[in-house]
Write a protein that holds these residues in place. Structure first.
Motif, mmCIF file in Angstrom:
data_model
loop_
_atom_site.group_PDB
_atom_site.id
_atom_site.type_symbol
_atom_site.label_atom_id
_atom_site.label_comp_id
_atom_site.label_asym_id
_atom_site.label_seq_id
_atom_site.Cartn_x
_atom_site.Cartn_y
_atom_site.Cartn_z
ATOM 1 N N VAL A 14 0.837 -1.209 0.000
ATOM 2 C CA VAL A 14 0.000 0.000 0.000
ATOM 3 C C VAL A 14 0.865 1.249 0.000
ATOM 4 C CG1 VAL A 14 -1.658 1.314 1.382
ATOM 5 C CG2 VAL A 14 -1.973 -1.141 1.066
ATOM 6 N N LYS A 15 1.911 1.239 0.820
ATOM 7 C CA LYS A 15 2.833 2.385 0.882
ATOM 8 C C LYS A 15 3.491 2.606 -0.485
ATOM 9 C CE LYS A 15 7.268 3.631 2.790
ATOM 10 N NZ LYS A 15 8.520 2.913 2.911
ATOM 11 N N GLY A 16 3.897 1.519 -1.110
ATOM 12 C CA GLY A 16 4.530 1.622 -2.429
ATOM 13 C C GLY A 16 3.584 2.173 -3.470
ATOM 14 N N LYS A 17 2.336 1.722 -3.437
ATOM 15 C CA LYS A 17 1.351 2.206 -4.409
ATOM 16 C C LYS A 17 1.114 3.701 -4.204
ATOM 17 C CE LYS A 17 -1.529 1.592 -7.741
ATOM 18 N NZ LYS A 17 -1.017 1.315 -9.080
ATOM 19 N N ARG A 30 11.963 9.457 -9.429
ATOM 20 C CA ARG A 30 12.616 8.730 -8.337
ATOM 21 C C ARG A 30 11.577 8.201 -7.344
ATOM 22 N NH1 ARG A 30 17.421 11.614 -5.508
ATOM 23 N NH2 ARG A 30 18.459 10.835 -7.366
ATOM 24 N N LEU A 31 10.583 9.023 -6.994
ATOM 25 C CA LEU A 31 9.534 8.595 -6.075
ATOM 26 C C LEU A 31 8.671 7.502 -6.703
ATOM 27 C CD1 LEU A 31 8.282 9.026 -3.294
ATOM 28 C CD2 LEU A 31 6.859 10.826 -4.288
ATOM 29 N N THR A 32 8.413 7.624 -7.992
ATOM 30 C CA THR A 32 7.650 6.590 -8.702
ATOM 31 C C THR A 32 8.402 5.263 -8.660
ATOM 32 O OG1 THR A 32 6.689 8.246 -10.173
ATOM 33 C CG2 THR A 32 6.605 5.981 -10.900
ATOM 34 N N ALA A 33 9.686 5.293 -8.917
ATOM 35 C CA ALA A 33 10.499 4.073 -8.903
ATOM 36 C C ALA A 33 10.582 3.483 -7.504
ATOM 37 C CB ALA A 33 11.896 4.370 -9.437
ATOM 38 N N LYS A 34 10.717 4.332 -6.493
ATOM 39 C CA LYS A 34 10.773 3.854 -5.110
ATOM 40 C C LYS A 34 9.460 3.183 -4.736
ATOM 41 C CE LYS A 34 11.861 5.361 -0.400
ATOM 42 N NZ LYS A 34 10.765 4.704 0.257
ATOM 43 N N GLY A 35 8.350 3.749 -5.171
ATOM 44 C CA GLY A 35 7.051 3.149 -4.901
ATOM 45 C C GLY A 35 6.914 1.789 -5.558
ATOM 46 N N GLN A 36 7.374 1.678 -6.786
ATOM 47 C CA GLN A 36 7.308 0.390 -7.478
ATOM 48 C C GLN A 36 8.201 -0.640 -6.782
ATOM 49 O OE1 GLN A 36 8.390 1.639 -11.430
ATOM 50 N NE2 GLN A 36 6.280 2.064 -12.009
ATOM 51 N N ALA A 37 9.352 -0.214 -6.301
ATOM 52 C CA ALA A 37 10.259 -1.118 -5.595
ATOM 53 C C ALA A 37 9.634 -1.587 -4.284
ATOM 54 C CB ALA A 37 11.595 -0.428 -5.334
ATOM 55 N N ASP A 38 8.994 -0.678 -3.557
ATOM 56 C CA ASP A 38 8.341 -1.061 -2.307
ATOM 57 C C ASP A 38 7.210 -2.052 -2.559
ATOM 58 O OD1 ASP A 38 9.999 0.461 -0.733
ATOM 59 O OD2 ASP A 38 8.592 2.129 -0.523
ATOM 60 N N GLN A 39 6.473 -1.853 -3.636
ATOM 61 C CA GLN A 39 5.408 -2.801 -3.977
ATOM 62 C C GLN A 39 5.999 -4.185 -4.264
ATOM 63 O OE1 GLN A 39 2.094 -1.528 -6.637
ATOM 64 N NE2 GLN A 39 3.270 0.365 -6.735
#
Length: 57
Positions: A14-17, A30-39
């Motif tokens: 959820v945090k990643g999304k 960068r934030l988009t990529a970090k979110g995808q990585a967290d997902q």
């Protein structure tokens, strides 16, 4: 799957999304990529717990 591990995996997804959506909204790659990585990390954690559960039964 233990309740805490399951909730951690779900929270990470959820945090990643959320990070991904915010990153796209403001144009921050960068934030988009970090979110995808967290997902992805959350999905991996969930898959790991599913495998552990399959051996318990």
């Amino acid at each position: 799957m233990s309740g805490t591990e399951k909730s951690k995996a779900h929270a990470e997804q959820v945090k990643g999304k959320a990070e991904e959506v915010v990153g796209r909204a403001v144009g921050n790659e960068r934030l988009t990529a970090k979110g995808q990585a967290d997902q992805a990390k959350g999905k991996i954690r969930q898959a790991k717990e599913d495998v552990k559960d399959s051996f318990r039964h």
